[in-house]
Design an enzyme around this catalytic site. Structure first.
Site, PDB file in Angstrom:
ATOM      1  N   ASP A  41      12.358  -2.464  -1.752  1.00  0.00           N
ATOM      2  CA  ASP A  41      12.594  -2.540  -0.309  1.00  0.00           C
ATOM      3  C   ASP A  41      12.077  -1.252   0.323  1.00  0.00           C
ATOM      4  O   ASP A  41      12.720  -0.196   0.209  1.00  0.00           O
ATOM      5  CB  ASP A  41      14.090  -2.722  -0.043  1.00  0.00           C
ATOM      6  CG  ASP A  41      14.398  -2.790   1.451  1.00  0.00           C
ATOM      7  OD1 ASP A  41      13.483  -2.570   2.266  1.00  0.00           O
ATOM      8  OD2 ASP A  41      15.566  -3.078   1.788  1.00  0.00           O
ATOM      9  N   LEU A  42      10.939  -1.339   0.985  1.00  0.00           N
ATOM     10  CA  LEU A  42      10.280  -0.147   1.525  1.00  0.00           C
ATOM     11  C   LEU A  42      10.952   0.390   2.779  1.00  0.00           C
ATOM     12  O   LEU A  42      10.510   1.394   3.335  1.00  0.00           O
ATOM     13  CB  LEU A  42       8.797  -0.444   1.776  1.00  0.00           C
ATOM     14  CG  LEU A  42       8.030  -0.810   0.500  1.00  0.00           C
ATOM     15  CD1 LEU A  42       6.599  -1.222   0.819  1.00  0.00           C
ATOM     16  CD2 LEU A  42       8.044   0.350  -0.489  1.00  0.00           C
ATOM     17  N   TYR A 151       8.071  -2.964  17.868  1.00  0.00           N
ATOM     18  CA  TYR A 151       6.947  -3.376  17.019  1.00  0.00           C
ATOM     19  C   TYR A 151       5.655  -2.669  17.454  1.00  0.00           C
ATOM     20  O   TYR A 151       4.957  -2.068  16.626  1.00  0.00           O
ATOM     21  CB  TYR A 151       6.775  -4.897  17.075  1.00  0.00           C
ATOM     22  CG  TYR A 151       5.677  -5.416  16.170  1.00  0.00           C
ATOM     23  CD1 TYR A 151       5.857  -5.483  14.794  1.00  0.00           C
ATOM     24  CD2 TYR A 151       4.452  -5.842  16.701  1.00  0.00           C
ATOM     25  CE1 TYR A 151       4.845  -5.962  13.966  1.00  0.00           C
ATOM     26  CE2 TYR A 151       3.440  -6.323  15.878  1.00  0.00           C
ATOM     27  CZ  TYR A 151       3.646  -6.388  14.511  1.00  0.00           C
ATOM     28  OH  TYR A 151       2.642  -6.859  13.688  1.00  0.00           O
TER      29      TYR A 151
END
Ligand code: NAD
Length: 256
Positions: A41-42, A151
């Site tokens: 999980d980055l 985003y």
């Protein structure tokens, strides 16, 4: 055969690029939350450490190419953690392996959203390397109803990080081209649910107008990533290459 490491390999652009490179005979190590050679999980320090350790073991300390695709598009601070800090951790921790490789190259996925409005508080904290401050700024944006900015901010920040970093002794000085690509709308699981509704598709097409050929499939992005990470790419570095059916030209007009 060249050895690549691709994050986000279980889906979309990362999966298509892994398949494309394997068809050319490359050895590809995939990294993702599941269905990958390295499960990590980055968004977390633990996952980033797992990536660095297992990549070293699986490659014997040498890598020829890295394609950092892992990303999410959520109105949530997680988006800055994965898209910026996860990508930077990937590229920085694998850089020594690239330096030991043959004709090494790296690419990260930005987005046309990098030219959409962004939140300077998020972008500046990210570029300063302050994950806690970036997450706080992202949470503030979400809480004030501006979650859509997270985003674009993550993608603007990673594009600027690439420009700064590519020309340093660690990258250019070590002979490693480092670029970003900025896709327009690609039909992948990330956005398929939105594309499947009339209102969602209209919102996407309004934000990302694509006069040339419309939406792309991830298989149409893979050849560009192949070239950027190939020995043929000797001098393209520090660039953000829009692969967007003309969206950036529409949105930014004559500004360069
Ligand atoms: P996708 O959802 O199909 O694939 C993304 C992959 O990243 C998934 O397999 C997911 O599990 C993985 N991932 C997410 N969070 C992770 C984490 N914390 N640790 C490890 N892996 C994680 O989406 P996609 O469209 O193929 O997106 C790939 C990249 O392209 C992303 O960075 C995305 O922002 C970017 N992008 C996509 C579009 C588009 O229209 N689809 C446009 C521009 C940029």
């Amino acid at each position: 055969a060249r050895t690549f490491l691709i994050t986000g390999s279980a889906s979309g652009i990362g999966a298509a690029t892994s398949a494309h490179l394997r068809r050319q005979g490359a050895h590809v190590i995939g990294v993702d939350l599941r269905d990958a050679d390295i499960t990590a999980d980055l968004a977390t320090d633990e996952g980033r450490t797992t990536l660095a350790e297992q990549a070293g073991e699986l490659t014997g300390g040498r890598l020829d190419g890295v394609v950092a695709c892992a990303g999410v598009a959520l109105f949530d601070p997680l988006t800055i953690k994965v898209n910026y800090f996860g990508a930077v951790a990937t590229l920085e921790s694998l850089r020594p392996l690239l330096a030991a490789g043959t004709d090494p190259r790296a690419v990260v996925i930005s987005s046309v959203a990098s030219v959409h409005p962004s939140d300077p508080a998020i972008v500046d904290a990210a570029l300063a390397g302050d994950e806690e401050a970036a997450v706080d700024a992202a949470r503030a944006a979400v809480d004030s109803g501006a979650g859509a900015l997270v985003y674009g901010s993550s993608k603007a920040a990673i594009a600027r990080w690439v420009r700064r970093t590519a020309i340093t002794p660690e990258w250019a000085g070590a002979g490693i081209p480092l670029n970003a690509i900025a896709p327009g709308t690609i039909a992948t699981p990330m956005i398929q649910a939105m594309l499947d509704t009339e209102a969602g598709r209209q919102a996407i097409d309004g934000a990302v107008p694509m006069p040339l050929h419309g939406h792309a499939r991830p298989e149409q992005i893979a050849p560009l990533l192949e070239w950027l990470t190939s020995p043929q790419n000797t001098h393209v570095t520090g660039q953000v290459i829009f692969v967007d059916g003309g969206a950036d030209a529409v949105l930014r007009g004559d500004s360069t």
